[in-house]
Scaffold this active site. Structure first.
Site, short mmCIF file in Angstrom:
data_model
loop_
_atom_site.label_atom_id
_atom_site.label_comp_id
_atom_site.label_asym_id
_atom_site.label_seq_id
_atom_site.Cartn_x
_atom_site.Cartn_y
_atom_site.Cartn_z
N ASP A 164 0.85 -1.20 0.00
CA ASP A 164 0.00 0.00 0.00
C ASP A 164 0.88 1.24 0.00
O ASP A 164 2.09 1.14 0.17
CB ASP A 164 -0.89 0.00 1.26
CG ASP A 164 -0.02 -0.07 2.53
OD1 ASP A 164 0.38 0.99 3.02
OD2 ASP A 164 0.27 -1.19 3.01
N ASP A 213 0.44 3.66 2.28
CA ASP A 213 0.09 4.26 3.57
C ASP A 213 -1.02 5.29 3.36
O ASP A 213 -2.00 4.99 2.68
CB ASP A 213 1.35 4.82 4.26
CG ASP A 213 1.16 4.98 5.76
OD1 ASP A 213 0.55 4.08 6.36
OD2 ASP A 213 1.60 5.99 6.32
#
Ligand code: ADE
Length: 291
Positions: free
Chosen positions: A225, A227
């Protein structure tokens, strides 16, 4: 049944993180229920047999699941002291540790791999983080938190899989945060300004304890991801995102770890995996092993 004891020393270990709770494709030689002065490790330790590409002889590899067999341990509940002590007790001097991470840089895309060379400690001091207390006072160097020689080998193995779907970044700074909540956007932006490459909740104190135990340690990170720093440009990290990318790319992760084990099992690396290059930094680590 599978034996519950294993007599020969085991020099190499893999610590599996989120999404890598086992290592299929290896022969299970024993399952060990180890106890240590720091309690039981996160999971039983599997001893896997891996045929050495150079000799054909089986090389034992210890496998430990950091979050437990069914991912029941939160990052702050991981049995780090017991995990590292149990591995050292078996004879382990080389650890390949796997971790799902958030990316703090645009060019590190989800499913990319990073072999980090630095860490910034953002844990909160609530995890037991040292063996050196209660009269056993010591200080180890941590300027290079990962083992330089092991890192070089791991990078070579990663690059050998490029063109087969593995993208590897050779360097990077891990921000190791406490969790279990993810970061705020302000924190995420601050970590970027500090030069952070990726973020996780697992590198520490694992790497510190491995250094104290005189075990060569290298983490392999896989981005899942971005974040939350991208704000309106992308969705904030969530557990489904982490699990989704981890699951989708688990084959590449296992192939990466497999390539590293293949290389480490070669005769030419016997001295490396036995930690012959490690400086004796303290008088304590040796007493942690019986082998
Ligand atoms: N592990 C995977 N993604 C993460 C993130 N964004 N922050 C902390 N740990 C993570």
């Amino acid at each position: 049944g599978v034996p519950s004891t294993y007599d020969a020393p085991v020099h190499i270990a893999v610590i599996g993180g989120t999404g890598i709770q086992s290592l299929p494709g290896f022969t299970l030689a024993a399952t060990l229920d180890v106890d240590t002065p720091w309690g039981k490790p996160s999971s039983p330790i599997s001893i896997l047999h891996h045929p050495s590409p150079s000799t054909g002889k089986d090389v034992p590899v210890a496998f430990l699941s950091r979050h437990g067999l069914s991912h029941e341990l939160a990052p702050h509940e991981v049995k780090n002291q017991a995990n590292i002590a149990a591995l050292r007790h078996l004879g382990v001097r080389t650890i390949i540790a796997f971790s799902a991470v958030g990316s703090l840089q645009e060019e590190v895309r989800p499913r990319d791999f990073v072999v980090p060379d630095q860490v910034i400690d953002r844990t909160k001091g609530i995890r037991p983080f040292t063996y050196f207390e209660k009269g056993m006072v010591g200080h180890v160097g941590f300027g290079d938190p990962f083992d330089i020689k092991l890192a070089e080998l791991v990078r070579k193995c990663g690059h050998s899989l490029e063109g087969e779907g593995v993208t590897l970044h050779d360097k990077g700074t891990i921000i190791c945060m406490e969790g279990p909540q993810f970061s705020t956007r302000a924190e995420s932006n601050m970590y970027r300004s500090w030069g952070g490459t990726v973020i996780n909740m697992s590198a520490l104190p694992e790497a510190k304890l491995a250094r104290e135990a005189e075990i060569a340690y290298q983490m392999i990170c896989m981005a899942t991801d971005y974040d939350c720093w991208r704000g309106a440009e992308g969705e904030d990290v969530n557990v489904e995102m982490v699990m989704g990318h981890m699951k989708a790319n688990a084959d590449n992760a296992r192939r990466f770890v497999g390539a590293v084990l293949n290389e480490l099992s070669k005769d030419e690396h016997a001295e490396l995996v036995q930690g012959k290059h490690l400086v004796n930094q303290t008088k304590f680590a040796g007493s942690m092993t019986k082998k």
